[in-house]
Scaffold this active site. Structure first.
Site, PDB file in Angstrom:
ATOM      1  N   HIS A  16      94.087  25.654  79.980  1.00 45.53           N
ATOM      2  CA  HIS A  16      94.830  25.144  79.027  1.00 45.53           C
ATOM      3  C   HIS A  16      96.035  24.191  79.801  1.00 45.53           C
ATOM      4  O   HIS A  16      97.130  24.782  80.233  1.00 45.53           O
ATOM      5  CB  HIS A  16      95.477  25.913  78.112  1.00 45.53           C
ATOM      6  CG  HIS A  16      96.164  25.368  76.965  1.00 45.53           C
ATOM      7  ND1 HIS A  16      96.537  26.078  75.628  1.00 45.53           N
ATOM      8  CD2 HIS A  16      97.058  24.205  76.810  1.00 45.53           C
ATOM      9  CE1 HIS A  16      97.120  25.266  74.791  1.00 45.53           C
ATOM     10  NE2 HIS A  16      97.664  24.320  75.640  1.00 45.53           N
ATOM     11  N   HIS A  18      97.271  20.064  80.107  1.00 49.48           N
ATOM     12  CA  HIS A  18      97.149  18.527  79.643  1.00 49.48           C
ATOM     13  C   HIS A  18      97.561  17.759  80.896  1.00 49.48           C
ATOM     14  O   HIS A  18      98.574  17.952  81.314  1.00 49.48           O
ATOM     15  CB  HIS A  18      98.193  18.554  78.458  1.00 49.48           C
ATOM     16  CG  HIS A  18      97.941  19.069  77.098  1.00 49.48           C
ATOM     17  ND1 HIS A  18      97.101  18.859  76.199  1.00 49.48           N
ATOM     18  CD2 HIS A  18      98.211  20.550  76.916  1.00 49.48           C
ATOM     19  CE1 HIS A  18      97.225  19.850  75.249  1.00 49.48           C
ATOM     20  NE2 HIS A  18      97.856  20.769  75.828  1.00 49.48           N
ATOM     21  N   HIS A 196      93.801  23.530  69.691  1.00 50.10           N
ATOM     22  CA  HIS A 196      94.979  24.178  69.417  1.00 50.10           C
ATOM     23  C   HIS A 196      95.095  24.717  67.913  1.00 50.10           C
ATOM     24  O   HIS A 196      94.837  24.023  66.863  1.00 50.10           O
ATOM     25  CB  HIS A 196      96.214  23.334  69.791  1.00 50.10           C
ATOM     26  CG  HIS A 196      96.325  22.786  71.153  1.00 50.10           C
ATOM     27  ND1 HIS A 196      95.382  22.272  71.981  1.00 50.10           N
ATOM     28  CD2 HIS A 196      97.646  22.737  71.774  1.00 50.10           C
ATOM     29  CE1 HIS A 196      95.752  22.195  73.015  1.00 50.10           C
ATOM     30  NE2 HIS A 196      97.028  22.210  73.016  1.00 50.10           N
ATOM     31  N   GLU A 199      99.977  27.516  67.112  1.00 48.05           N
ATOM     32  CA  GLU A 199     101.131  27.473  67.992  1.00 48.05           C
ATOM     33  C   GLU A 199     102.189  27.490  66.974  1.00 48.05           C
ATOM     34  O   GLU A 199     103.110  28.359  67.141  1.00 48.05           O
ATOM     35  CB  GLU A 199     100.812  26.171  69.000  1.00 48.05           C
ATOM     36  CG  GLU A 199     102.167  26.021  69.703  1.00 48.05           C
ATOM     37  CD  GLU A 199     102.116  24.668  70.646  1.00 48.05           C
ATOM     38  OE1 GLU A 199     101.287  23.762  70.062  1.00 48.05           O
ATOM     39  OE2 GLU A 199     102.605  24.677  71.447  1.00 48.05           O
ATOM     40  N   ASP A 277      99.774  24.846  80.214  1.00 45.50           N
ATOM     41  CA  ASP A 277     100.110  23.606  79.155  1.00 45.50           C
ATOM     42  C   ASP A 277     100.759  22.296  79.687  1.00 45.50           C
ATOM     43  O   ASP A 277      99.840  21.391  79.886  1.00 45.50           O
ATOM     44  CB  ASP A 277     101.208  23.992  78.160  1.00 45.50           C
ATOM     45  CG  ASP A 277     100.836  23.791  76.655  1.00 45.50           C
ATOM     46  OD1 ASP A 277      99.710  22.814  76.633  1.00 45.50           O
ATOM     47  OD2 ASP A 277     101.339  24.134  75.730  1.00 45.50           O
ATOM     48  N   ASP A 278     101.692  22.129  79.904  1.00 48.10           N
ATOM     49  CA  ASP A 278     102.281  20.917  80.283  1.00 48.10           C
ATOM     50  C   ASP A 278     103.539  21.118  81.298  1.00 48.10           C
ATOM     51  O   ASP A 278     104.663  21.139  81.086  1.00 48.10           O
ATOM     52  CB  ASP A 278     103.008  20.114  79.180  1.00 48.10           C
ATOM     53  CG  ASP A 278     102.053  19.730  77.946  1.00 48.10           C
ATOM     54  OD1 ASP A 278     101.440  18.925  78.382  1.00 48.10           O
ATOM     55  OD2 ASP A 278     102.068  20.520  77.075  1.00 48.10           O
TER      56      ASP A 278
HETATM   57  N1  HPA Z   1     100.707  21.384  71.687  1.00 49.13           N
HETATM   58  C1  HPA Z   1     100.092  20.457  70.880  1.00 49.13           C
HETATM   59  N2  HPA Z   1      99.963  19.504  71.305  1.00 49.13           N
HETATM   60  C2  HPA Z   1     100.099  19.084  72.918  1.00 49.13           C
HETATM   61  C3  HPA Z   1     100.800  20.280  73.455  1.00 49.13           C
HETATM   62  C4  HPA Z   1     100.756  21.349  72.728  1.00 49.13           C
HETATM   63  O1  HPA Z   1     101.358  22.325  73.608  1.00 49.13           O
HETATM   64  N3  HPA Z   1     100.865  19.809  75.067  1.00 49.13           N
HETATM   65  C5  HPA Z   1     100.224  18.443  74.878  1.00 49.13           C
HETATM   66  N4  HPA Z   1      99.861  18.149  73.499  1.00 49.13           N
HETATM   67 ZN    ZN Z   2      98.354  22.707  74.902  1.00 47.03          ZN
END
Ligand code: HPA
Ligand code: ZN
Length: 335
Positions: A16, A18, A196, A199, A277-278
């Protein structure tokens, strides 16, 4: 061996991630200069100081602004190669990378420019760094399904190099069912469906992603815990969850790492993996995520090794490659 060294030595997969979320402030400024883009921050420090998010949308606003410096094939190559080098240094041997084509095509960048830069870096990463990879294309859920349909059409010439489709961006108010038709077409074309879900959105969104989109892996999934029957279903079907602890903390999905539901997920029999994630926005790559939950939840080496095993089990690698990676974990654990 210290816990830190143990985590470092574990072979891991990342599921996971991006790629646009790996854009470190230093590279953002360098690309802004290279492309003549004006950023609304005068320094790397001022930009980093703005990374203080109250929710997902706060982050997304900066994430879309940041990606505006990405314009040429070389930019996408440099971004991806920098991430692969960091991952390799953390003993991440396999990575499954999301990209957001609409975040680029909306600004007039060609799909092919984005794809070619990322793809070339993944190829070089395989040969030069020995890191295997897959690419997953995400649809932006705040946009219309027709927009996702157009993106799916643009991806068709590249489909042998894109293993799956995902769904990201603003979750609340954009339930999975909005994308039912485009997912049906994508599945028919051979893309593996992930999304996703849960969250910020409720457990119902997780159930809908399974039923309406027929996803084979859940990104985040935290809120499924609000529905015990759903947890039982996900556990019995062993549908993997790609959990992102530092992301959850930075986006206030959890208020304190000690409150993170990771252990509850494991105790419920869920196939959980740890991911970044990021990482440029949330304060760490894969190893920092392992370290953060290890410290907050006092995870044992056995539990950490199981999480690393899960990362390969839940991956889109072939059965044979998965077996090879699991054997490497056994070796690392044996010292
Ligand atoms: N959630 C939703 N969209 C996203 C995320 C995330 O954690 N990171 C990059 N786009
Ligand atoms: Zn994500």
């Amino acid at each position: 061996m210290s816990m830190h060294d143990f985590i470092q030595a574990l072979p891991k997969a990342e599921l996971h991630l991006h790629i646009e979320g790996t854009l470190e402030p230093e590279l953002m400024f360098a690309l802004a200069q290279r492309n003549g883009v004006e950023l609304p921050y005068h320094s790397v420090e001022a930009l980093r100081a703005a990374y203080d998010f109250g929710n997902l949308q706060d982050f997304l606003d900066l994430y879309y602004q940041g990606m505006s410096v990405l314009q040429t094939e070389q930019d996408y190559y440099d971004l991806t190669m920098a991430y692969l080098q960091k991952s390799r240094a953390q003993n991440v041997l396999h990575t499954e990378i999301f990209f957001d084509p609409q975040g680029h095509t909306e600004r007039g960048i060609e799909f092919s420019t984005v794809f070619n830069g990322i793809h070339q870096a993944l190829k070089d990463g395989r040969h030069e760094l020995g890191i295997s990879s897959r690419l997953i294309m995400c649809f932006l859920r705040h946009l219309e399904e027709s927009d996702a349909m157009a993106t799916l059409q643009q991806a068709m010439p590249y489909k042998e190099h894109i293993i799956g489709v995902g769904l990201d961006s603003s979750e609340l108010g954009h339930p999975p069912a909005k994308f039912k038709n485009v997912y049906a077409l994508a599945r028919e074309a051979g893309f593996l469906p992930v999304a996703h879900a849960g969250e910020e959105g409720p457990a119902e969104y997780v159930a809908s992603a399974l039923d309406d989109l027929q996803i084979v892996r859940i990104d985040h999934g935290n809120r499924c815990l609000d529905d015990p029957a759903l947890v039982k279903r996900i556990a019995s079907e062993q549908i993997p969850l790609t959990v992102c602890p530092l992301s959850n903390l930075k986006l206030c999905v959890v208020t304190d790492m000690r409150q993170h539901p990771l252990r509850q997920m494991l105790n419920s029999g869920l196939l959980v993996t740890l991911n970044s994630d990021d990482p440029a926005y949330f304060g760490g790559y894969v190893n920092e995520n392992y370290i953060a939950v290890q410290q907050a939840l006092n995870l044992s080496r056995t539990e950490l090794a199981d999480l690393a095993r899960n990362s390969f089990t839940a991956s889109f690698l072939s059965r044979e490659d998965r077996r090879e990676m699991l054997a490497k974990i056994d070796q690392a654990v044996a010292g």
